[in-house]
Design an enzyme around this catalytic site. Structure first.
Site, short mmCIF file in Angstrom:
data_model
loop_
_atom_site.label_atom_id
_atom_site.label_comp_id
_atom_site.label_asym_id
_atom_site.label_seq_id
_atom_site.Cartn_x
_atom_site.Cartn_y
_atom_site.Cartn_z
N ALA A 18 66.20 17.42 49.09
CA ALA A 18 66.05 17.15 47.65
C ALA A 18 64.79 17.83 47.12
O ALA A 18 63.83 18.05 47.86
CB ALA A 18 65.99 15.65 47.39
N ASP A 19 64.83 18.13 45.83
CA ASP A 19 63.66 18.69 45.16
C ASP A 19 63.68 18.24 43.71
O ASP A 19 64.74 18.17 43.09
CB ASP A 19 63.66 20.22 45.23
CG ASP A 19 62.32 20.80 44.82
OD1 ASP A 19 61.39 20.79 45.65
OD2 ASP A 19 62.18 21.22 43.65
N THR A 20 62.49 17.92 43.18
CA THR A 20 62.38 17.42 41.81
C THR A 20 61.37 18.24 41.02
O THR A 20 60.31 18.57 41.54
CB THR A 20 61.94 15.93 41.81
OG1 THR A 20 62.89 15.16 42.55
CG2 THR A 20 61.83 15.37 40.41
#
Length: 195
Positions: free
Chosen positions: A76-78
């Site tokens: 995941a990446d935000t």
């Protein structure tokens, strides 16, 4: 089979993502990716999907080499997007101040990209949440920065922490702003693992 019975590996060192997965009843190992983040896309949703895929692929390769080819790997990446500008984690206190100054008394968007890899299957998606922040004085911004909770977060704030007092509303998934859209993740896992 229950999706929570699969061996799961989280390809992220984020304590927020760990907490969200634990709250959802998952047992998992944490193996953070070590690769440098190199952005190859231009649109926010494509950027977070690409970065989440890079992380998941790296960790999935290591997991497979270790003989755990049946593990489900989640990357995941935000990012925070304000006025078309992508805000990652601040490099210092001044940059944190500049980021939060730009967020006050307005709306911005939080994008989280997620990639799930299981054997030869893969799912990649992005969620977007709109966040509204009230007016903040310079002293309130510095007080928040003094808590220390902003330095390891995209956009220099954590909605689940002290910054909550400045968030007047959101449109979309709250958990997405924290760092992992859990409801969408579970839906995608069920669909991916159903065969």
């Amino acid at each position: 089979m229950n999706i929570r019975e699969y061996e799961i590996v989280l390809a992220s060192a984020s304590p927020r993502r760990r907490e969200l997965l634990e709250q959802a009843g998952f047992h998992f190992d944490v193996i953070p990716s070590k690769g440098k983040e190199i952005i190859k896309e231009t649109e926010p949703d494509r950027i977070v999907m690409q970065l989440s895929e890079d992380k998941a692929e790296e960790v999935a390769g290591a997991v497979k080499e270790s003989g755990r080819g049946d593990a489900v790997v989640i990357g995941a990446d935000t990012v925070v997007v304000n006025g078309g500008k992508i805000l990652g984690k601040p490099s210092d206190r001044q940059e944190a101040f500049n980021m939060i100054s730009g967020l006050r008394n307005g709306c911005h968007y939080v994008y989280t990209g997620v990639t799930i890899i299981y054997k030869d299957k893969r799912r990649c998606f992005a969620e977007k949440t709109r966040v509204r922040v009230c007016a903040m004085s310079d002293s309130e911004i510095w007080e928040y920065i003094d808590t220390g909770e902003c330095m390891d977060k995209a956009g220099a704030y954590g909605i689940q922490g002290r910054f909550a007092e400045y968030v007047t509303g959101i449109d979309g998934d709250y958990n997405n702003v924290v760092g992992l859209p859990v409801a969408r993740l579970i839906s995608e896992l069920k669909d991916l693992l159903k065969d």
